[in-house]
Design an enzyme around this catalytic site. Sequence first.
Site, mmCIF file in Angstrom:
data_model
loop_
_atom_site.group_PDB
_atom_site.id
_atom_site.type_symbol
_atom_site.label_atom_id
_atom_site.label_comp_id
_atom_site.label_asym_id
_atom_site.label_seq_id
_atom_site.Cartn_x
_atom_site.Cartn_y
_atom_site.Cartn_z
ATOM 1 N N SER A 145 0.862 -1.179 0.000
ATOM 2 C CA SER A 145 0.000 0.000 0.000
ATOM 3 C C SER A 145 0.896 1.225 0.000
ATOM 4 C CB SER A 145 -0.880 0.005 1.255
ATOM 5 O OG SER A 145 -1.445 1.281 1.496
ATOM 6 N N TYR A 158 -2.464 -0.428 10.452
ATOM 7 C CA TYR A 158 -2.466 -0.808 9.042
ATOM 8 C C TYR A 158 -1.136 -0.443 8.386
ATOM 9 C CZ TYR A 158 -3.990 -1.061 4.150
ATOM 10 O OH TYR A 158 -4.111 -1.370 2.819
#
Length: 263
Positions: A145, A158
């Site tokens: 990501s 995250y």
Amino acid sequence: MSGRMEGMNVLVVGGGAGIGKGAALAYLDEGASVTVLERSPRHAEALTEETRGRSLRVVVGDATAEPVLTEALEQAVDSAGKLDHLTCCVGVFDHYASLRELTVKELVDAAEEMWRVNVLSTLVAVRTAWPALHEAGGSVTLTLSESAFHPVGGGVLYGSSKWALRGVVQHLAADLAPGVRVNGVAPGGTTDTAFSGLAALGESESSVGTVSGRDQRIAAGTMLRVTPTPADHAGAYVYLADPRASRVVTGLVINSDGGRALR
């Protein structure tokens, strides 16, 4: 005309929706035989219906469970026990949770879940598939990501899990060489995404994709002023899976984020 992945056997873990689905469909379009492991029966049913009559099968189950991974792998390999490519897209999202707002128990429970799903499940998937990948001289693509490079796109839980996967790409590239290539794709914020939330924080499927103005904010934060779709990332996955185009590529992460780093 044959596609660039004609005759290849591919397993996509977490490929029933969002970016994983985009990659799975791109592999299929390039001629690969694709097996998708998907936890959501709803997403699995929709993908099965969408690809009916084509070389794609769906196994429904939890990708963090080794027996489920083994079942999916058995569906994906050819008669010689070979798997040409594994793509890992499994992940949960933290809904931008702040360390300041969590109790210590919530933090520990959420962190353990985040690590287990986003990082450990990837390691287990690669370990389960390694013999078949090694037999084929195959490759692995992990999904990171933009959060693996910048403090955006999620909270500390995250983001830190995606930073960990940056290390996993390089360490596995060294560990599995020379027989198996390992690379990653780091998508930026994407429209039409499907996130699962942290059960430890009482979250279900994320609704971030429907937040008003989100697509516009993502576009404004990129050099190219675009909000990617899952299909926009698919080319990076296809390139890394292609044993001819990326024959000498391993330990690489492609940032498909519209130029976020330059903003």
